[in-house]
Enzyme design. Sequence first.
Site, PDB file in Angstrom:
ATOM      1  N   GLU A  86      42.537  -1.271  -4.930  1.00 45.79           N
ATOM      2  CA  GLU A  86      43.450  -0.750  -5.953  1.00 45.79           C
ATOM      3  C   GLU A  86      44.141  -1.826  -6.785  1.00 45.79           C
ATOM      4  O   GLU A  86      45.377  -1.929  -6.768  1.00 45.79           O
ATOM      5  CB  GLU A  86      44.501   0.166  -5.318  1.00 45.79           C
ATOM      6  CG  GLU A  86      43.901   1.302  -4.494  1.00 45.79           C
ATOM      7  CD  GLU A  86      44.939   2.338  -4.073  1.00 45.79           C
ATOM      8  OE1 GLU A  86      46.144   2.073  -4.202  1.00 45.79           O
ATOM      9  OE2 GLU A  86      44.519   3.422  -3.620  1.00 45.79           O
ATOM     10  N   GLU A  95      39.519   6.143   0.345  1.00 45.34           N
ATOM     11  CA  GLU A  95      40.808   6.689   0.775  1.00 45.34           C
ATOM     12  C   GLU A  95      40.991   8.069   0.187  1.00 45.34           C
ATOM     13  O   GLU A  95      40.651   8.316  -0.980  1.00 45.34           O
ATOM     14  CB  GLU A  95      41.999   5.833   0.303  1.00 45.34           C
ATOM     15  CG  GLU A  95      42.188   4.554   1.052  1.00 45.34           C
ATOM     16  CD  GLU A  95      43.413   3.768   0.568  1.00 45.34           C
ATOM     17  OE1 GLU A  95      44.385   4.393   0.093  1.00 45.34           O
ATOM     18  OE2 GLU A  95      43.377   2.541   0.661  1.00 45.34           O
TER      19      GLU A  95
HETATM   20  C1  FCB Z   1      47.070   3.863  -1.490  1.00 46.35           C
HETATM   21  C2  FCB Z   1      47.051   2.558  -0.723  1.00 46.35           C
HETATM   22  C3  FCB Z   1      47.240   2.716   0.756  1.00 46.35           C
HETATM   23  C4  FCB Z   1      48.240   3.790   1.097  1.00 46.35           C
HETATM   24  C5  FCB Z   1      47.931   5.062   0.353  1.00 46.35           C
HETATM   25  C6  FCB Z   1      48.849   6.203   0.670  1.00 46.35           C
HETATM   26  O1  FCB Z   1      47.476   3.633  -2.790  1.00 46.35           O
HETATM   27  O2  FCB Z   1      45.840   1.878  -0.942  1.00 46.35           O
HETATM   28  O3  FCB Z   1      47.584   1.465   1.276  1.00 46.35           O
HETATM   29  O4  FCB Z   1      49.508   3.339   0.861  1.00 46.35           O
HETATM   30  O5  FCB Z   1      47.946   4.832  -1.019  1.00 46.35           O
END
Ligand code: FCB
Length: 440
Positions: free
Chosen positions: A170, A350
Amino acid sequence: MSIPEKIAAFPPTFTWGVATSAYQIEGGATADGRGASIWDTFTHTEGKITDASTGDVACDHYHRYAEDVDLIAGLNVDAYRFSIAWPRVQPDGSGAWNEAGFDFYSRLLDKLAEKNVAAHVTLYHWDLPQALEDEGGWLNRETAEHFAVYAAEVARRFGNRVASIATHNEPWCTANLGYGTGQFAPGIARPAAAVSASHHLLLSHGLAMQSMRALNVSAKLGIVLNQWTATPATGSAADIKAAEVEWARSVAWFMDPIFKGSYPELALENNDCSLLSIHENDFNDIRQPIDFLGVNYYFRAYVSTETPPRTPPCLLGVTDMGWEIYPQGLTELLLKLHAEYTLPPVYITENGMAVADQLEGGQVHDQARIDYLKMHLAALHDAMDAGVDVRGYFYWSLMDNFEWNSGYLRRFGLVHVDYDTQQRTLKDSAHWYRNFIKQA
Ligand code: FCB
């Protein structure tokens, strides 16, 4: 197809996993020669973290990694995504390596191999060595060169022991929250700085891809981006235009350089580029073939130009972060990416939800998280049906952990963590995921 039918229909080769990151779980902040990162500095600065907590101990995973891998293996997952703390293996971000730090990750990899869980490594999940921040951090072009050296060293040591290596997690957050709004470390609030930082992050990705590629390792090499579609709140020309600008500034800003070798015009027009310095060969360096794209999906952008802005309908509710639950956005996002870029295989690296979980009698009844998972897996399946090549899904997160500026107040885990005792307890969602993967 109904949701249960869709989620029963993933290909047998599909990778199921869980994800974490170093600063959020490891603790051991000064153990065995680890250097300080910008998150150590930030969390120890008053007023930055909602509950005034730090990652000094977090889930104490540095000392409990073996039992945590047992926990992971017990979920039946194929894969575990985690990050390496740069300051643990190279305390100053340049110069000497810290063997004790590499030993920790080597032990972790041994344990994962013993349990037959594939390792998916991220090199940078936001914990820049403080010594590099002291030299300007991501505003300093040289940080990109240091990063490429660090990447090559990790690839040299571990590149044949792990399934994949992602350069960044990210970079949108690193740049915009770290240097644009100051909500995240290093806490700089200057929009022009975010643009400059994002360019150096992209450059560092490209240089690292090259330095790792030269080593001919078996690991797949790529990057993880957080992405969303931008929905105009109304059909007004202003909202539609603003949504296009949002997509250009957030998604295309990172995708275009990697896949097309340029920044999107619309974003260049709408960003403060006064600190942006693009050198002649930069886009050649950035535009390196990647073996996979990691997509982190949590919510969509809902774009309104009215004052006050219109808010998203939230028909399925919001998470404990206040984020709209919008599974369909995952399908929309993947289809739009597929239409606009020639994508390599995609992994959802994620996706997950914070819930105000309650531990009662050794159980956590987090039905909301199970519903969230089912709906997002069904949405993912829709995108795959429509032709997007998705190879895996990692739930965020394995266990409750340090949620950045929210501290320990937001719980994302499949596994509940009692921070006083470090007791881990499987939530209902962990049981659901485990049984689901067994049948998948
Ligand atoms: C993302 C991050 C991760 C976590 C989630 C909820 O942006 O990569 O580390 O904090 O959100």
